[in-house]
Every structure is written in C-alpha cells, then in structure tokens.
Enzyme design. Sequence first.
Site, PDB file in Angstrom:
ATOM      1  N   GLU A 293      -2.246 -17.771-127.725  1.00  0.00           N
ATOM      2  CA  GLU A 293      -2.570 -16.569-126.940  1.00  0.00           C
ATOM      3  C   GLU A 293      -2.790 -15.408-127.894  1.00  0.00           C
ATOM      4  OE1 GLU A 293       0.046 -13.281-124.460  1.00  0.00           O
ATOM      5  OE2 GLU A 293       0.662 -15.381-124.381  1.00  0.00           O
TER       6      GLU A 293
ATOM      7  N   LYS B 102       4.668 -16.825-115.401  1.00  0.00           N
ATOM      8  CA  LYS B 102       5.428 -16.480-116.592  1.00  0.00           C
ATOM      9  C   LYS B 102       6.640 -15.646-116.189  1.00  0.00           C
ATOM     10  CE  LYS B 102       4.188 -13.043-119.424  1.00  0.00           C
ATOM     11  NZ  LYS B 102       3.509 -12.282-120.503  1.00  0.00           N
TER      12      LYS B 102
END
Length: 198
Positions: free
Chosen positions: A40, A129
């Site tokens: 990421e 998340k």
Amino acid sequence: MDVLSAILERKLIAIIRGARPEEVHAIIESLYAGGVTLVEVTLNSDRALSVIREAAAVWGDRVLVGAGTVLDADAARAAIDSGARFIISPGLDKETIAATRAAGVVSIPGAYTPTEILAAHRFGADIVKVFPASPAYFNDLRGPLSHIPLMPTGGVTLANIREFRGAVAYGVGSALVGASLGEITDRARQYLQKIHDV
C-alpha cells in the site's frame, strides 16, 4: 487469482508512508525478497500517484500495489486510474466504497466501532480495516462480528500479531517498513512466518 483472493491468501499488506519516491522501488524489492507481495502506498506521500503508476507498471502481478489514506471518491478514482489494485481508507466514507466497487477494485475502508464496521460491510466493503487495532479490542469485536472480514492495522507488531484471532489480513507500516532495506527483508520473513504459524 483475483485481487481479493490474493489478499485473503497472502494476508500481509506492507504500508509505505512518507518514503521518498526514488526509494520506493528498493523498498518494494526488499519486501518482495522477504515474500511480501501486497503493498500500500499512502496518498499523503510525496508524488503518490506517480509512485503507484510506476510501481504497478514495474511489478505487475508479482506485487499488487494499492493506495492507502484514500479520503474520498475522487481520490479513489485517481488512484485506480494510476493502477491501484485495492483502495484502503483510514475511515468510513460511503461514496469512496461505492466508487471503488464501481471500478471493480477491492475496497478496504477503515472503521473502529461496531456501528462503523457494520455500516462499512453493508455499504459493500470487501474487508473492513480495524484502525487503530489492539488484540484485546479486535478479539472483542470478532465475537459479534465474526461474519465480517476484518483486517487489524496500526498496532500490529511481531510481538502481538498472533494475538489477533480471526483476522483475514494484516496491515503493517513502520514496524515492517521503517528499517534499513536488509532489515525489511528479514522482518518480512518473520511476519510471514508468524502469520503462517497462526
């Protein structure tokens, strides 16, 4: 293999935040040498979109590159246009989830409370998340929310990763990437071994 399946199988997403653009390729190389193939790049990093575009072009399917710290739908679309294969946000934004899913890209919004997690799931998140995360809190959430794929991020370390019971993936930033290139490779191997042991 599709991107969601790859995340669920490989499990460890390395978060690159604030690195100089010219350093990112070497960081990804070090992660790859240690077995990490999910990366990421946060959008609050310098020249993030160009870094994502270059990394996606260089690494292709060997390393799946996504965008993090995506705060709104416009940012999600820009990241996807640059080659991001998954979109991760620190918080919950319905329009960002919708734009991501409309583009056929994996959506991983951030949430903390049970209400937020349920809302993210209902809005179409592929994975939610849990941010920030501690093992005790995460495991409490898993009781009533075991049907929702959860990914702890922010607080996942080598010392506690095994304590996050039922996590479908893990987001790890400075505890993995905030080291020398050689150390990144070694840490990557250690994280993956602990995940394998779980």
